[in-house]
Design a protein around this motif. Sequence first.
Motif, PDB file in Angstrom:
ATOM      1  N   LEU A  23      62.865  16.678  11.649  1.00 34.81           N
ATOM      2  CA  LEU A  23      62.156  16.940  12.901  1.00 34.81           C
ATOM      3  C   LEU A  23      61.346  18.224  12.802  1.00 34.81           C
ATOM      4  N   GLU A  24      61.964  19.264  12.291  1.00 37.54           N
ATOM      5  CA  GLU A  24      61.303  20.558  12.141  1.00 37.54           C
ATOM      6  C   GLU A  24      60.033  20.429  11.303  1.00 37.54           C
ATOM      7  N   THR A  25      60.133  19.771  10.154  1.00 34.09           N
ATOM      8  CA  THR A  25      58.979  19.589   9.273  1.00 34.09           C
ATOM      9  C   THR A  25      57.865  18.820   9.966  1.00 34.09           C
ATOM     10  N   THR A  26      58.240  17.793  10.697  1.00 30.65           N
ATOM     11  CA  THR A  26      57.254  16.967  11.393  1.00 30.65           C
ATOM     12  C   THR A  26      56.542  17.752  12.485  1.00 30.65           C
ATOM     13  N   LEU A  27      57.296  18.494  13.289  1.00 34.59           N
ATOM     14  CA  LEU A  27      56.685  19.239  14.387  1.00 34.59           C
ATOM     15  C   LEU A  27      55.779  20.355  13.871  1.00 34.59           C
ATOM     16  N   LEU A  28      56.167  21.004  12.798  1.00 35.69           N
ATOM     17  CA  LEU A  28      55.339  22.084  12.250  1.00 35.69           C
ATOM     18  C   LEU A  28      54.073  21.557  11.591  1.00 35.69           C
ATOM     19  N   SER A  29      54.161  20.368  11.006  1.00 34.39           N
ATOM     20  CA  SER A  29      53.021  19.819  10.276  1.00 34.39           C
ATOM     21  C   SER A  29      52.006  19.132  11.166  1.00 34.39           C
ATOM     22  N   GLY A  30      52.424  18.757  12.377  1.00 33.86           N
ATOM     23  CA  GLY A  30      51.514  18.025  13.249  1.00 33.86           C
ATOM     24  C   GLY A  30      51.364  16.567  12.851  1.00 33.86           C
ATOM     25  N   ARG A  31      52.367  16.033  12.159  1.00 33.81           N
ATOM     26  CA  ARG A  31      52.321  14.629  11.725  1.00 33.81           C
ATOM     27  C   ARG A  31      52.825  13.717  12.830  1.00 33.81           C
ATOM     28  N   SER A  32      52.187  12.566  12.999  1.00 30.84           N
ATOM     29  CA  SER A  32      52.658  11.563  13.943  1.00 30.84           C
ATOM     30  C   SER A  32      53.453  10.504  13.214  1.00 30.84           C
ATOM     31  N   CYS A  33      54.607  10.135  13.775  1.00 33.92           N
ATOM     32  CA  CYS A  33      55.451   9.092  13.206  1.00 33.92           C
ATOM     33  C   CYS A  33      55.261   7.753  13.920  1.00 33.92           C
ATOM     34  N   LEU A  34      54.312   7.683  14.836  1.00 34.12           N
ATOM     35  CA  LEU A  34      54.071   6.441  15.559  1.00 34.12           C
ATOM     36  C   LEU A  34      53.380   5.431  14.647  1.00 34.12           C
ATOM     37  N   ALA A  35      53.795   4.167  14.762  1.00 25.90           N
ATOM     38  CA  ALA A  35      53.187   3.115  13.950  1.00 25.90           C
ATOM     39  C   ALA A  35      53.485   1.765  14.580  1.00 25.90           C
ATOM     40  N   VAL A  36      52.613   0.804  14.346  1.00 24.63           N
ATOM     41  CA  VAL A  36      52.930  -0.566  14.742  1.00 24.63           C
ATOM     42  C   VAL A  36      54.008  -1.085  13.803  1.00 24.63           C
ATOM     43  N   THR A 331      55.998  30.020  15.861  1.00 24.56           N
ATOM     44  CA  THR A 331      54.824  29.168  15.681  1.00 24.56           C
ATOM     45  C   THR A 331      54.585  28.316  16.918  1.00 24.56           C
ATOM     46  N   LEU A 332      53.337  28.286  17.352  1.00 22.15           N
ATOM     47  CA  LEU A 332      52.939  27.369  18.412  1.00 22.15           C
ATOM     48  C   LEU A 332      52.815  25.984  17.793  1.00 22.15           C
ATOM     49  N   LEU A 333      53.629  25.049  18.246  1.00 25.40           N
ATOM     50  CA  LEU A 333      53.667  23.721  17.660  1.00 25.40           C
ATOM     51  C   LEU A 333      52.523  22.870  18.201  1.00 25.40           C
ATOM     52  N   PRO A 334      51.827  22.140  17.337  1.00 24.13           N
ATOM     53  CA  PRO A 334      50.698  21.340  17.804  1.00 24.13           C
ATOM     54  C   PRO A 334      51.120  19.968  18.321  1.00 24.13           C
ATOM     55  N   ILE A 335      50.303  19.392  19.169  1.00 25.71           N
ATOM     56  CA  ILE A 335      50.436  17.975  19.489  1.00 25.71           C
ATOM     57  C   ILE A 335      49.948  17.198  18.264  1.00 25.71           C
ATOM     58  N   ALA A 336      50.765  16.298  17.764  1.00 29.53           N
ATOM     59  CA  ALA A 336      50.478  15.615  16.495  1.00 29.53           C
ATOM     60  C   ALA A 336      49.173  14.823  16.561  1.00 29.53           C
ATOM     61  N   GLN A 337      48.362  14.977  15.532  1.00 32.55           N
ATOM     62  CA  GLN A 337      47.126  14.200  15.359  1.00 32.55           C
ATOM     63  C   GLN A 337      46.369  14.046  16.671  1.00 32.55           C
ATOM     64  N   TRP A 338      46.185  15.177  17.324  1.00 33.86           N
ATOM     65  CA  TRP A 338      45.605  15.163  18.666  1.00 33.86           C
ATOM     66  C   TRP A 338      44.096  14.976  18.604  1.00 33.86           C
ATOM     67  N   THR A 339      43.599  14.135  19.498  1.00 33.27           N
ATOM     68  CA  THR A 339      42.158  13.961  19.658  1.00 33.27           C
ATOM     69  C   THR A 339      41.846  13.879  21.146  1.00 33.27           C
ATOM     70  N   GLY A 340      40.640  14.232  21.502  1.00 33.86           N
ATOM     71  CA  GLY A 340      40.241  14.102  22.892  1.00 33.86           C
ATOM     72  C   GLY A 340      39.681  15.386  23.454  1.00 33.86           C
ATOM     73  N   THR A 341      39.493  15.386  24.754  1.00 32.85           N
ATOM     74  CA  THR A 341      38.997  16.547  25.480  1.00 32.85           C
ATOM     75  C   THR A 341      40.178  17.236  26.151  1.00 32.85           C
ATOM     76  N   PRO A 342      40.520  18.457  25.752  1.00 32.73           N
ATOM     77  CA  PRO A 342      41.718  19.102  26.308  1.00 32.73           C
ATOM     78  C   PRO A 342      41.540  19.528  27.754  1.00 32.73           C
ATOM     79  N   PHE A 343      42.644  19.542  28.480  1.00 35.59           N
ATOM     80  CA  PHE A 343      42.644  20.123  29.819  1.00 35.59           C
ATOM     81  C   PHE A 343      42.142  21.558  29.718  1.00 35.59           C
ATOM     82  N   ASP A 344      41.452  22.023  30.757  1.00 35.56           N
ATOM     83  CA  ASP A 344      40.934  23.391  30.681  1.00 35.56           C
ATOM     84  C   ASP A 344      41.807  24.401  31.412  1.00 35.56           C
TER      85      ASP A 344
END
Length: 379
Positions: A23-36, A331-344
């Motif tokens: 979990l730690e590695t995934t959250l720090l790397s910003g990797r998404s584990c979602l898949a069909v 470390t500020l953890l990123p939202i994984a593989q984030w795309t879009g227009t962020p809230f301001d």
Amino acid sequence: MPVQLVITGLGCISAAGPTARDLETTLLSGRSCLAVSDNPRFPLAAQLPVGLVASPVPSGPRAVGLAEVAAREALANSGIAPGVLGLAVGSCTGGLHGSEERYLGAGPEPVSDVYRDQPVGRIVAQLRRRLRIRGPVTAHAEACASAAGALIEAVGWIRSGLVPGALIVGTDPLTRLTMAGFKALQIIDPVGCRPFAEERAGMSLGEGAVAVVLEEEQSALLRGAKPLARLLGWGMAGDAHHATAPDPSGRWLTAAIDQSLRDGAVAAADIGFVSAHGTGTRDNDSSEAQALATRFGRVPVSSNKRALGHTMGASALFGVAGAVVALQHQTLLPIAQWTGTPFDHVEVVTSARHSRIDAVLTTCLAFGGVNTAFVMSRF
């Protein structure tokens, strides 16, 4: 002097893998584990990305197996004898996974002992026996805030002196009913959730379990424990706005946040990061961001839902686990593989970066108008 609480053990099994280190590695790397997935148990997963656990779990009800994996890791990391602990478990679906399999295989008529394992209380009883815990036990089922309710009760046990520590577990396996239900509500994003993006179109589902060992600080230090973080305060507020939608103003989440800050004697300015609920739905993210902006302004905000999926009753403890990772790695953890227009009106963290973080807030919102918040700090 107020009782000081520390987290001394953390365990996890999720789509990221069978350990807290995964979990730690995934959250720090910003990797998404979602898949069909072509898993026949979940026909909808062939079209909608999900966060499924691929690792094997002990036999019996899947909720118990997931919980056992996480609990044993947390206990091993903590080094505490489980017999002295209380046990608090939160789950949304409980043993529904097994009931669903039985029903789909045999139809509605045959009677089966499997159905007896569906209540969350049965999950707790089985986990207690497997781990040989002799302290008080409790079961919580407050929708997606189930694990938050379990953690809050455990805090009360320790602060009152009932037990020196407690094992808190959030566990939920994915079920066909869960997927079909949220699909019917039209709140699953077909391309994967996009928390705090203007283009967000719904959630993504996942499964897993998290366990934490929480202890009174002096007792933990005397036995030689190495705390991971402090748990300073908690808050909970019900908005009674709607059965499934939060109050758009976010004022009741703000109330829960304020309670947690007062309980922990922490100033709003001391919060350097928010491990948010952030489901990616239109209503949740709008309400949650409004509450955070009201109290903190443009605070750095992230969510693990794009990495793991929404783990339902376990999600509050996944937020706590994220807070531990952020504090330990500064470390500020990123939202994984984030795309879009962020809230301001909040700072959406889209890439990992080092930052001084003295205190973290983690939030959770649930059906039924449940709003919770926890404040944690570095040890």
